[in-house]
Enzyme design. Structure first.
Site, PDB file in Angstrom:
ATOM      1  N   LEU A  43      12.881  34.059  -9.481  1.00  0.00           N
ATOM      2  CA  LEU A  43      12.599  33.133 -10.575  1.00  0.00           C
ATOM      3  C   LEU A  43      12.601  33.892 -11.899  1.00  0.00           C
ATOM      4  O   LEU A  43      12.087  35.006 -11.990  1.00  0.00           O
ATOM      5  CB  LEU A  43      11.238  32.463 -10.370  1.00  0.00           C
ATOM      6  CG  LEU A  43      11.118  31.466  -9.222  1.00  0.00           C
ATOM      7  CD1 LEU A  43       9.669  30.995  -9.087  1.00  0.00           C
ATOM      8  CD2 LEU A  43      12.036  30.278  -9.434  1.00  0.00           C
ATOM      9  N   THR A  46      18.489  35.888 -15.043  1.00  0.00           N
ATOM     10  CA  THR A  46      19.028  37.031 -15.778  1.00  0.00           C
ATOM     11  C   THR A  46      18.128  37.453 -16.927  1.00  0.00           C
ATOM     12  O   THR A  46      17.864  38.643 -17.117  1.00  0.00           O
ATOM     13  CB  THR A  46      20.428  36.691 -16.322  1.00  0.00           C
ATOM     14  OG1 THR A  46      21.322  36.512 -15.216  1.00  0.00           O
ATOM     15  CG2 THR A  46      20.960  37.800 -17.215  1.00  0.00           C
ATOM     16  N   LYS A  56      15.159  44.460 -24.245  1.00  0.00           N
ATOM     17  CA  LYS A  56      14.280  44.611 -25.409  1.00  0.00           C
ATOM     18  C   LYS A  56      13.204  45.666 -25.143  1.00  0.00           C
ATOM     19  O   LYS A  56      12.719  46.321 -26.080  1.00  0.00           O
ATOM     20  CB  LYS A  56      13.644  43.275 -25.775  1.00  0.00           C
ATOM     21  CG  LYS A  56      14.555  42.392 -26.614  1.00  0.00           C
ATOM     22  CD  LYS A  56      15.882  42.167 -25.930  1.00  0.00           C
ATOM     23  CE  LYS A  56      16.912  41.427 -26.725  1.00  0.00           C
ATOM     24  NZ  LYS A  56      18.190  41.303 -25.973  1.00  0.00           N
ATOM     25  N   GLY A 119      22.327  27.874  -3.017  1.00  0.00           N
ATOM     26  CA  GLY A 119      22.630  26.458  -2.892  1.00  0.00           C
ATOM     27  C   GLY A 119      24.081  26.137  -3.187  1.00  0.00           C
ATOM     28  O   GLY A 119      24.766  26.860  -3.917  1.00  0.00           O
ATOM     29  N   THR A 143      22.987  27.393 -12.971  1.00  0.00           N
ATOM     30  CA  THR A 143      23.287  28.589 -12.182  1.00  0.00           C
ATOM     31  C   THR A 143      23.587  29.834 -13.012  1.00  0.00           C
ATOM     32  O   THR A 143      23.870  30.900 -12.456  1.00  0.00           O
ATOM     33  CB  THR A 143      24.445  28.300 -11.203  1.00  0.00           C
ATOM     34  OG1 THR A 143      25.469  27.530 -11.860  1.00  0.00           O
ATOM     35  CG2 THR A 143      23.938  27.492 -10.020  1.00  0.00           C
ATOM     36  N   GLY A 179      33.233  46.521 -26.333  1.00  0.00           N
ATOM     37  CA  GLY A 179      32.678  45.267 -26.834  1.00  0.00           C
ATOM     38  C   GLY A 179      31.644  45.514 -27.906  1.00  0.00           C
ATOM     39  O   GLY A 179      30.646  46.210 -27.681  1.00  0.00           O
ATOM     40  N   GLY A 184      26.850  44.912 -26.714  1.00  0.00           N
ATOM     41  CA  GLY A 184      27.392  46.218 -27.072  1.00  0.00           C
ATOM     42  C   GLY A 184      26.607  46.921 -28.160  1.00  0.00           C
ATOM     43  O   GLY A 184      26.281  48.104 -28.033  1.00  0.00           O
ATOM     44  N   HIS A 439       1.987  38.180 -49.133  1.00  0.00           N
ATOM     45  CA  HIS A 439       2.421  39.475 -49.655  1.00  0.00           C
ATOM     46  C   HIS A 439       1.472  40.558 -49.158  1.00  0.00           C
ATOM     47  O   HIS A 439       0.257  40.356 -49.142  1.00  0.00           O
ATOM     48  CB  HIS A 439       2.398  39.445 -51.188  1.00  0.00           C
ATOM     49  CG  HIS A 439       2.694  40.772 -51.821  1.00  0.00           C
ATOM     50  ND1 HIS A 439       3.970  41.273 -51.918  1.00  0.00           N
ATOM     51  CD2 HIS A 439       1.868  41.703 -52.361  1.00  0.00           C
ATOM     52  CE1 HIS A 439       3.926  42.454 -52.511  1.00  0.00           C
ATOM     53  NE2 HIS A 439       2.663  42.741 -52.791  1.00  0.00           N
TER      54      HIS A 439
END
Length: 460
Positions: A43, A46, A56, A119, A143, A179, A184, A439
């Site tokens: 779960l 990607t 990150k 699936g 997917t 890339g 990239g 500020h």
């Protein structure tokens, strides 16, 4: 048998547990639907495991490395010795594991049925998983995507994608990155900070070619200053592997040698062999074609995220998942418009943008109907404190609303929230100029740019 059948029937059946899929699941149960969520991996998909979050995390490690290198500039006695990839990966993996546990707990607490396995869509109402058939009154396909390569360019050995790059336990001495888009330039930023000799190869005329020309110019200038090399405007031809690494050859015969080649040419939709064509869905180069309300035109089948043509961003898929759940519920949600989705590239300096670039605004509105304002962040106190520089550019329809905001600078991605509100709410520069911006923050630069665009520059 009746109980088993009932356990395999849902109001909404979702194929894919990534950003789009799990967002659709969570919103669906909030709306009172029974939900089955099918996922062959973990779960979070990607974004959580092989994309946004781990990338990150590496970028933050790179920022710490840069801070150590330049600490004396800020009166701190520190030294940069080396990169411990075992510790870096431990830090990265602990973040992923914590987020994964949290997501698992949330899904379970909401009563969502998680179905583990690969699936396949077998009709407009059924999906087969591990030989079992599950039924949904509505089906949402989510997917996701995979790291693409180029025709004839095989991944393996010293030719890798971001999937392998995120799991490396050593730092290469040199690398060629094929890339110059988001993936990239982000890896180039990380590896440069880690001490890698980096060269980016981009066939199009510039790095990050989808960004505004002013932002591109600033990034390329910053990368040259950092020692990140790049070749643009000449396409890749081939790569040869040897005991020492790789030899990358461009179409003009120019060659680059390095320890490895990172292929970062974008992501392709995960749709092959999943029964989509057989179920009657319209496909184009592997993407699922939908109408603006994300309906596929077949039964009650919808599609969201990276398999739908457009921006491949986790937050786009997330919002589309919520949209479809509300659409099924009859709430008539506002269409998710790709044109005004915020984008952030987390290289150093960061890039953040939303809306039309100057060039696209001129194409759409006519050059005579476009006004621009560039605010140099050299005049911003917080940017100076950070030891950075950069630019905020606003694009306005003449005598009308702001249609694009484009930014580059250290941590500038944190300012995308107000920028996307400005563009999506069709704010006029005069509206923004009247707001009070704290500020010293980089955020006040948005106010300054709006004031200048409204005809009353404070520091101009």
């Amino acid at each position: 048998m009746a109980d088993k059948a009932a356990a395999q029937e849902f109001d909404i059946l979702i194929l894919g547990g990534g950003s789009g899929g799990y967002a659709a699941a969570l919103r669906s149960v909030e709306l009172g639907f029974s939900v089955g969520l099918i996922e062959k991996g973990k779960l979070g998909g990607t974004c959580l495991h092989n994309g946004c979050i781990p990338t990150k995390a590496l970028l933050h490690s790179a920022e710490i490395a840069e801070n150590a290198k330049t600490a004396s500039k800020y009166g701190i006695n520190a030294t940069f010795d080396s990169i411990d990839m075992t510790a870096v990966n431990s830090y990265k993996d602990n973040i992923i594991a914590g987020k994964f546990r949290g997501l698992q707990g949330l899904i379970k607490s909401k009563g969502i049925t998680v179905i583990e396995g690969e699936g396949k869509l077998t009709s407009e109402k059924t999906i087969e998983v591990n030989g079992e058939t599950y039924t949904g009154k509505n089906i949402i396909l989510a997917t996701g995507s995979y790291s693409r390569s180029l025709p004839g360019l095989e991944i393996g050995g010293k030719v890798i994608t971001s999937d392998q790059a995120l799991k490396m336990d050593t730092v290469p001495k040199s690398a060629v990155i094929l890339g110059g888009g988001v993936i990239g330039v982000e890896f180039a930023s990380v590896w440069n900070s880690f001490g890698v000799d980096v060269t980016i190869v981009e066939g199009l005329p510039s790095l990050v070619p989808n960004e505004d020309a002013a932002i591109i110019k600033q990034l390329e200038r910053a990368y040259k200053k950092r020692g990140i090399k790049f070749s643009t405007g000449i396409f890749f031809d081939n790569v040869q592997q040897n005991d020492d690494g790789v030899v990358v050859t461009l179409a003009d015969g120019k060659k680059f040698e390095a320890d490895l080649l990172l292929v970062a040419v974008g992501r392709g939709p995960v749709t092959a062999n999943l029964g989509y064509e057989e179920a009657g869905l319209t496909m184009d180069r592997g993407f699922v074609i939908t109408n603006e309300r994300l309906h596929t035109g077949v039964g009650n089948v919808y599609a969201v995220g990276d398999i739908v043509p457009g921006l491949q961003l986790a937050h786009r898929g997330f919002q589309q998942g919520i949209f479809v759940a509300e659409e099924i519920a009859g709430l008539k949600p506002v269409v998710v418009d790709d044109a005004n989705i915020p984008k952030v590239t987390y290289c150093e300096p960061e890039i953040a943008s939303v809306g039309l670039t100057e060039a696209k605004a001129k194409d759409k509105l006519g050059a005579e109907n476009v006004e621009i304002q560039e605010y140099n962040l050299a005049g911003n106190g917080k940017t100076s404190i950070l030891g950075s520089s950069g630019l905020i550019k606003m694009v306005r329809e003449k005598d009308g609303p702001i249609v694009g905001v484009h930014m580059i600078g250290a941590r500038i991605g944190e300012q995308i929230g107000e920028a996307q509100l400005i563009v999506n709410w069709e704010a006029y520069p005069e509206d923004i100029a009247s707001l009070i911006h704290a500020h010293p923050t980089q955020n006040e630069a948005l106010g300054e740019a709006a004031m200048a665009l409204a005809g009353k520059p404070l520091h101009g």
